[in-house]
Design a protein around this motif. Sequence first.
Motif, mmCIF file in Angstrom:
data_model
loop_
_atom_site.group_PDB
_atom_site.id
_atom_site.type_symbol
_atom_site.label_atom_id
_atom_site.label_comp_id
_atom_site.label_asym_id
_atom_site.label_seq_id
_atom_site.Cartn_x
_atom_site.Cartn_y
_atom_site.Cartn_z
ATOM 1 N N GLY A 52 48.520 46.058 45.428
ATOM 2 C CA GLY A 52 49.408 47.142 45.859
ATOM 3 C C GLY A 52 48.686 48.474 45.913
ATOM 4 N N LEU A 53 47.854 48.699 44.935
ATOM 5 C CA LEU A 53 47.102 49.958 44.863
ATOM 6 C C LEU A 53 46.108 50.079 46.023
ATOM 7 C CD1 LEU A 53 47.239 52.152 42.727
ATOM 8 C CD2 LEU A 53 45.408 50.979 41.497
ATOM 9 N N LEU A 54 45.427 48.975 46.329
ATOM 10 C CA LEU A 54 44.468 48.998 47.445
ATOM 11 C C LEU A 54 45.192 49.183 48.773
ATOM 12 C CD1 LEU A 54 41.969 46.223 46.291
ATOM 13 C CD2 LEU A 54 41.551 48.694 46.387
ATOM 14 N N SER A 55 46.363 48.561 48.906
ATOM 15 C CA SER A 55 47.154 48.737 50.136
ATOM 16 C C SER A 55 47.572 50.188 50.262
ATOM 17 C CB SER A 55 48.406 47.854 50.103
ATOM 18 O OG SER A 55 48.058 46.515 49.914
ATOM 19 N N PHE A 56 48.099 50.753 49.172
ATOM 20 C CA PHE A 56 48.535 52.156 49.182
ATOM 21 C C PHE A 56 47.383 53.074 49.592
ATOM 22 C CE2 PHE A 56 48.633 56.258 47.171
ATOM 23 C CZ PHE A 56 49.908 56.736 47.498
ATOM 24 N N SER A 57 46.191 52.754 49.089
ATOM 25 C CA SER A 57 45.027 53.620 49.290
ATOM 26 C C SER A 57 44.332 53.371 50.624
ATOM 27 C CB SER A 57 44.009 53.406 48.153
ATOM 28 O OG SER A 57 44.629 53.568 46.900
ATOM 29 N N GLY A 58 44.843 52.412 51.401
ATOM 30 C CA GLY A 58 44.202 52.096 52.680
ATOM 31 C C GLY A 58 42.856 51.432 52.489
ATOM 32 N N ARG A 59 42.695 50.671 51.385
ATOM 33 C CA ARG A 59 41.406 50.045 51.090
ATOM 34 C C ARG A 59 41.538 48.528 50.921
ATOM 35 N NH1 ARG A 59 36.993 52.775 49.522
ATOM 36 N NH2 ARG A 59 36.103 50.723 49.949
ATOM 37 N N THR A 60 42.242 47.893 51.869
ATOM 38 C CA THR A 60 42.400 46.438 51.769
ATOM 39 C C THR A 60 41.076 45.708 52.029
ATOM 40 O OG1 THR A 60 43.190 46.493 54.041
ATOM 41 C CG2 THR A 60 44.867 46.359 52.317
ATOM 42 N N ASP A 61 40.028 46.459 52.374
ATOM 43 C CA ASP A 61 38.703 45.851 52.564
ATOM 44 C C ASP A 61 38.056 45.462 51.232
ATOM 45 O OD1 ASP A 61 38.681 48.816 52.297
ATOM 46 O OD2 ASP A 61 36.504 48.508 52.133
ATOM 47 N N VAL A 62 38.511 46.017 50.134
ATOM 48 C CA VAL A 62 37.883 45.725 48.830
ATOM 49 C C VAL A 62 38.362 44.354 48.341
ATOM 50 C CG1 VAL A 62 37.664 46.462 46.411
ATOM 51 C CG2 VAL A 62 37.791 48.188 48.239
ATOM 52 N N PRO A 63 37.444 43.400 48.095
ATOM 53 C CA PRO A 63 37.884 42.077 47.648
ATOM 54 C C PRO A 63 38.470 42.094 46.233
ATOM 55 C CG PRO A 63 35.483 42.155 47.851
ATOM 56 C CD PRO A 63 35.993 43.467 48.337
ATOM 57 N N VAL A 64 39.503 41.281 46.038
ATOM 58 C CA VAL A 64 40.168 41.170 44.725
ATOM 59 C C VAL A 64 40.055 39.724 44.250
ATOM 60 C CG1 VAL A 64 42.372 41.368 43.501
ATOM 61 C CG2 VAL A 64 41.790 43.018 45.294
ATOM 62 N N PHE A 65 39.560 39.538 43.034
ATOM 63 C CA PHE A 65 39.332 38.204 42.489
ATOM 64 C C PHE A 65 40.233 37.988 41.271
ATOM 65 C CE2 PHE A 65 35.348 40.037 44.142
ATOM 66 C CZ PHE A 65 35.054 39.126 45.159
ATOM 67 N N LYS A 66 40.876 36.820 41.241
ATOM 68 C CA LYS A 66 41.786 36.508 40.123
ATOM 69 C C LYS A 66 41.009 35.842 38.994
ATOM 70 C CE LYS A 66 46.316 34.361 39.431
ATOM 71 N NZ LYS A 66 47.445 33.685 40.103
ATOM 72 N N GLY A 67 41.261 36.286 37.762
ATOM 73 C CA GLY A 67 40.500 35.773 36.629
ATOM 74 C C GLY A 67 41.345 35.118 35.562
ATOM 75 N N ALA A 68 41.000 35.401 34.307
ATOM 76 C CA ALA A 68 41.576 34.685 33.166
ATOM 77 C C ALA A 68 43.004 35.138 32.849
ATOM 78 C CB ALA A 68 40.692 34.895 31.944
ATOM 79 N N ALA A 69 43.865 34.139 32.594
ATOM 80 C CA ALA A 69 45.277 34.427 32.304
ATOM 81 C C ALA A 69 45.522 34.647 30.824
ATOM 82 C CB ALA A 69 46.148 33.288 32.819
ATOM 83 N N PHE A 70 44.569 34.227 29.979
ATOM 84 C CA PHE A 70 44.764 34.346 28.528
ATOM 85 C C PHE A 70 43.443 34.687 27.853
ATOM 86 C CE2 PHE A 70 47.790 31.172 30.094
ATOM 87 C CZ PHE A 70 48.980 31.783 29.728
ATOM 88 N N PRO A 71 43.508 35.278 26.655
ATOM 89 C CA PRO A 71 42.277 35.477 25.878
ATOM 90 C C PRO A 71 41.810 34.137 25.312
ATOM 91 C CG PRO A 71 44.185 36.118 24.583
ATOM 92 C CD PRO A 71 44.705 35.771 25.952
ATOM 93 N N PHE A 72 40.617 34.090 24.732
ATOM 94 C CA PHE A 72 40.111 32.834 24.172
ATOM 95 C C PHE A 72 41.011 32.299 23.067
ATOM 96 C CE2 PHE A 72 36.102 34.378 26.073
ATOM 97 C CZ PHE A 72 35.832 33.271 26.855
ATOM 98 N N VAL A 73 41.491 33.198 22.213
ATOM 99 C CA VAL A 73 42.433 32.797 21.161
ATOM 100 C C VAL A 73 43.730 33.550 21.420
ATOM 101 C CG1 VAL A 73 42.907 32.762 18.681
ATOM 102 C CG2 VAL A 73 40.554 32.452 19.511
ATOM 103 N N ARG A 74 44.803 32.803 21.676
ATOM 104 C CA ARG A 74 46.069 33.468 22.028
ATOM 105 C C ARG A 74 46.613 34.282 20.861
ATOM 106 N NH1 ARG A 74 49.472 30.325 26.461
ATOM 107 N NH2 ARG A 74 47.827 29.033 27.351
ATOM 108 N N ASN A 75 47.339 35.328 21.183
ATOM 109 C CA ASN A 75 47.866 36.212 20.135
ATOM 110 C C ASN A 75 49.171 36.836 20.619
ATOM 111 O OD1 ASN A 75 47.368 38.750 21.608
ATOM 112 N ND2 ASN A 75 45.217 38.121 21.408
ATOM 113 N N GLU A 76 49.745 37.653 19.763
ATOM 114 C CA GLU A 76 51.046 38.271 20.095
ATOM 115 C C GLU A 76 50.879 39.727 20.531
ATOM 116 O OE1 GLU A 76 53.784 36.483 20.270
ATOM 117 O OE2 GLU A 76 52.531 34.783 19.671
ATOM 118 N N ILE A 77 49.659 40.141 20.809
ATOM 119 C CA ILE A 77 49.447 41.550 21.180
ATOM 120 C C ILE A 77 49.970 41.789 22.598
ATOM 121 C CG2 ILE A 77 47.718 43.356 21.550
ATOM 122 C CD1 ILE A 77 45.932 41.899 19.518
#
Length: 310
Positions: A52-77
């Motif tokens: 959304g931020l890249l679209s707003f800024s007119g910078r959809t040329d910048v690639p976006v990569f999806k990464g990790a959904a959780f930390p190595f050890v899950r927590n309640e933070i």
Amino acid sequence: MQKKTVFIDTDCGIDDAVAIMMALAAPELEVAGISCVAGNTSLDNVVNNVCGLLSFSGRTDVPVFKGAAFPFVRNEIRSDNIHGASGLGNVKLDASAKSIDALNAVDGLLKTAEENRGMTLVTLGPLTNIAIALNLYPQLKDLLGEIVMMGGAIGPGNVTPHAEFNFAYDPEAIAFCLSAGLPVSILTWDAVMDMIYTEEEFDALDMGGTAAGQLFLDLQSFYMDYKESVYGKRLISFPDPLAMACVIDPSSVTESEKMNLGIILDQSDARRGASVKDEKFGGYADVITKCDIDKFSALLKRIKYIGQKG
Ligand code: RIB
Ligand code: CA
């Protein structure tokens, strides 16, 4: 002007969004890619916020990569109270014009580093993606130039009396990154606490009057409401934007110390996630504890002119 190529790893909450806007507004930087990691908000929210931020800024040329959904050890933070259910307070950005890249965060980082040897890596969230990348592709260490992180605290932390959010959320990840022997600079919570804006100082930044300036104000109003509910004052601080300022203009740093920085990993230790000088399970780092407020304010004000949609 020779531009500095940067790759941003983010858990895009409110202040990450501001830091990304600062990078996009900086003529000194070329943003070569952005990877997403869970932290300030869920991974899906992070992806949506960055797109959304890249679209707003007119910078959809910048690639976006999806990464990790959780930390190595899950927590309640969690930090929904600070960043809101979406990660961007009450702001809703249209992300429909921007899709994520086919590569995941780790492969996206490696490919971008191979294409831009010596690039700067800026991390604005937990280090989960970076630890996985360094483990899977140790050669990454030699492809990167400087690495600037927002995280850690030498004095009191923000999620516990000892630890700062990004490091406390995934202590094993930051310990692994430090032990990899990277040339890392760390903008700590100490520097953030040293530069708190009052509401009057914030108003004096005069950010209104453009679409991007209004977006900035809308983002910050949620954060200031939170501060008021906790401290009775509409104070404002800028963790990730401060780290970005150090990348854009390294002379923004006014106090730093090179030290061996360790991370407390023991699950039964109340200090788990804390960054401690000369502690084991860490490595060498340049630890930033103070920045120049005038230089920072000047870099922040540039974001008013992103996109210029009206
Ligand atoms: O600890 C400060 C928090 O706010 C971190 O998550 C940092 O990245 C910022 O978003
Ligand atoms: Ca962040």
